[in-house]
Design an enzyme around this catalytic site. Structure first.
Site, PDB file in Angstrom:
ATOM      1  N   ARG A  10      -7.310   2.943  -1.316  1.00 48.01           N
ATOM      2  CA  ARG A  10      -6.746   3.419  -2.580  1.00 48.01           C
ATOM      3  C   ARG A  10      -7.265   4.833  -2.840  1.00 48.01           C
ATOM      4  O   ARG A  10      -8.482   5.056  -2.845  1.00 48.01           O
ATOM      5  CB  ARG A  10      -7.170   2.468  -3.702  1.00 48.01           C
ATOM      6  CG  ARG A  10      -6.517   2.690  -5.042  1.00 48.01           C
ATOM      7  CD  ARG A  10      -7.068   1.734  -6.099  1.00 48.01           C
ATOM      8  NE  ARG A  10      -6.901   0.341  -5.728  1.00 48.01           N
ATOM      9  CZ  ARG A  10      -7.893  -0.535  -5.604  1.00 48.01           C
ATOM     10  NH1 ARG A  10      -9.148  -0.166  -5.820  1.00 48.01           N
ATOM     11  NH2 ARG A  10      -7.650  -1.781  -5.274  1.00 48.01           N
ATOM     12  N   HIS A  37      -2.786   2.429   4.513  1.00 50.00           N
ATOM     13  CA  HIS A  37      -3.465   1.433   5.335  1.00 50.00           C
ATOM     14  C   HIS A  37      -3.799   2.027   6.700  1.00 50.00           C
ATOM     15  O   HIS A  37      -3.014   2.809   7.256  1.00 50.00           O
ATOM     16  CB  HIS A  37      -2.579   0.202   5.519  1.00 50.00           C
ATOM     17  CG  HIS A  37      -2.025  -0.324   4.232  1.00 50.00           C
ATOM     18  ND1 HIS A  37      -2.813  -0.877   3.255  1.00 50.00           N
ATOM     19  CD2 HIS A  37      -0.754  -0.348   3.755  1.00 50.00           C
ATOM     20  CE1 HIS A  37      -2.050  -1.238   2.231  1.00 50.00           C
ATOM     21  NE2 HIS A  37      -0.803  -0.917   2.510  1.00 50.00           N
ATOM     22  N   GLU A  72       3.879  -2.369   7.630  1.00 47.57           N
ATOM     23  CA  GLU A  72       4.596  -3.263   6.721  1.00 47.57           C
ATOM     24  C   GLU A  72       6.018  -2.777   6.474  1.00 47.57           C
ATOM     25  O   GLU A  72       6.384  -1.653   6.828  1.00 47.57           O
ATOM     26  CB  GLU A  72       3.851  -3.385   5.388  1.00 47.57           C
ATOM     27  CG  GLU A  72       3.670  -2.069   4.665  1.00 47.57           C
ATOM     28  CD  GLU A  72       2.781  -2.188   3.434  1.00 47.57           C
ATOM     29  OE1 GLU A  72       2.954  -3.141   2.658  1.00 47.57           O
ATOM     30  OE2 GLU A  72       1.920  -1.313   3.243  1.00 47.57           O
ATOM     31  N   HIS A 124       1.531   5.797   0.014  1.00 48.01           N
ATOM     32  CA  HIS A 124       2.638   5.140  -0.677  1.00 48.01           C
ATOM     33  C   HIS A 124       2.202   4.461  -1.969  1.00 48.01           C
ATOM     34  O   HIS A 124       1.004   4.238  -2.196  1.00 48.01           O
ATOM     35  CB  HIS A 124       3.299   4.099   0.241  1.00 48.01           C
ATOM     36  CG  HIS A 124       2.385   2.985   0.647  1.00 48.01           C
ATOM     37  ND1 HIS A 124       1.575   3.042   1.764  1.00 48.01           N
ATOM     38  CD2 HIS A 124       2.159   1.761   0.105  1.00 48.01           C
ATOM     39  CE1 HIS A 124       0.894   1.915   1.884  1.00 48.01           C
ATOM     40  NE2 HIS A 124       1.229   1.114   0.878  1.00 48.01           N
TER      41      HIS A 124
END
Length: 336
Positions: A213, A118, A135, A193
């Site tokens: 992605r 991200h 996050e 990740h």
């Protein structure tokens, strides 16, 4: 003031905020990698491939609706627009305006998620006019040998990354962690990740749905189509340094044990066996995620009951309350 907010004023016949813990109808997301474990959290699943339950969201059209009390049927967006300081808190509102700045989810990965990352706030603002996505994950259940991918095994570079991507060997240079219930990981923006199959987790993040992605295990959907990749966008968003994102923490009962304290949110681990008292300012809201057990929240003489799988927003105006029960809670707020 929009028409929906006028409707709230009319239906409540009051302009004064009524302060009580808010619970919302989850928004369930069908995913190619999803499964059925969210039923263990009390979610009614419309299919066998539900990967996400969005518990509190104000992203675009994914806006949760209150399930009980005087605000039952109203969206969190309308409530925040009508009562921003009362819900968000004075300091949070001053910084974020009429925007709920966090997104709370449960995720069920039946199979591996894509390898992704991200962007940070700067890139996300420039490219998408939104927040970045810092996050954290709290592992609620993990099958035997379930693992996650987080970052590079060793410091890397754009050239090395692109070479492995072209050769479809990217996973060989990434760091794997075998996980168990109670493990916590903090994922900074830019960290490459993936959540592996067999994992149920709670996710706390900035309000953002921007994901780059980069590798999807060469899988296709029912129509034989591969999902879109974002290799070019990701290239200058990746952090190529190796880091250890796993969090070690204490587990003292009936106390707030700190997990993460970053500019975007603070999260505490709260193992509840008796009573936990809260006495705070009206500068910020609190969110409690119940990952196990059940509990009651008492405000003045009123009692509100919650159970495993519930995510509860305590408005900033609630400055004194207590929690009782036998449960494992994640306590989240923004420390400004």
């Amino acid at each position: 003031m929009n028409s929906k907010i006028k409707h709230i004023n009319k239906s409540l016949n009051t302009s004064e905020f009524v302060s009580y813990p808010l619970h919302f109808q989850p928004i369930l997301k069908d995913r190619i990698w999803g499964g059925t474990k969210l039923t263990t959290l009390g979610k009614n699943l419309p299919s066998n491939t539900i990967g996400e339950s969005w518990e509190i969201s104000m992203i675009d059209n994914d806006v949760n609706i209150a399930t009980s009390g005087i605000y039952q049927g109203q969206t969190i967006a309308d409530l925040v627009h009508l009562f921003p300081e009362e819900i968000l808190g004075k300091k949070v509102y001053a910084k974020y305006g009429n925007q709920f700045p966090l997104l709370f989810k449960f995720l069920d990965a039946k199979t591996d998620l894509s390898i992704q990352l991200h962007p940070n706030d700067e890139l996300a603002k420039k490219r998408h006019n939104t927040f970045g996505k810092t996050e954290m994950w709290y592992i609620m259940q993990a099958d035997e040998n379930a693992r996650i991918i987080l970052g590079f095994e060793k410091d890397s570079s754009a050239d090395e990354y692109l070479q492995h991507l072209a050769n479809k060997t990217l996973p060989t240079v990434l760091k794997e962690y075998y996980v168990k219930k109670g493990d916590v990981f903090f994922i900074e923006t830019g960290t490459i990740h993936a959540i592996g199959g067999g994992i149920l987790l709670a996710e706390i993040q900035q309000t953002s749905d921007i994901t780059y992605r980069v590798y999807d295990w060469d899988r296709v959907d029912d129509q034989g189509n591969e999902r879109e990749l974002h290799v070019d966008l990701a290239l200058d968003a990746i952090n190529y340094e190796s880091k250890d994102p796993k969090i070690n923490y204490t587990k003292d009962n009936n106390q707030a044990n700190n997990l993460v304290d970053c500019p975007f949110f603070t999260t505490n681990y709260l193992p509840l066996t008796t009573t936990y008292n809260v006495n705070k300012t009206d500068d910020y809201f609190l969110v409690y995620i119940c990952t196990e057990g059940d509990f009651c929240l008492f405000i003045n003489d009123e009692q509100f009951s919650f159970k495993e799988g519930d995510t509860v927003l305590v408005p900033a105006k609630c400055t004194q309350f207590k929690i009782e029960g036998k449960a494992t809670l994640l306590e989240v707020y923004i420390n400004l």
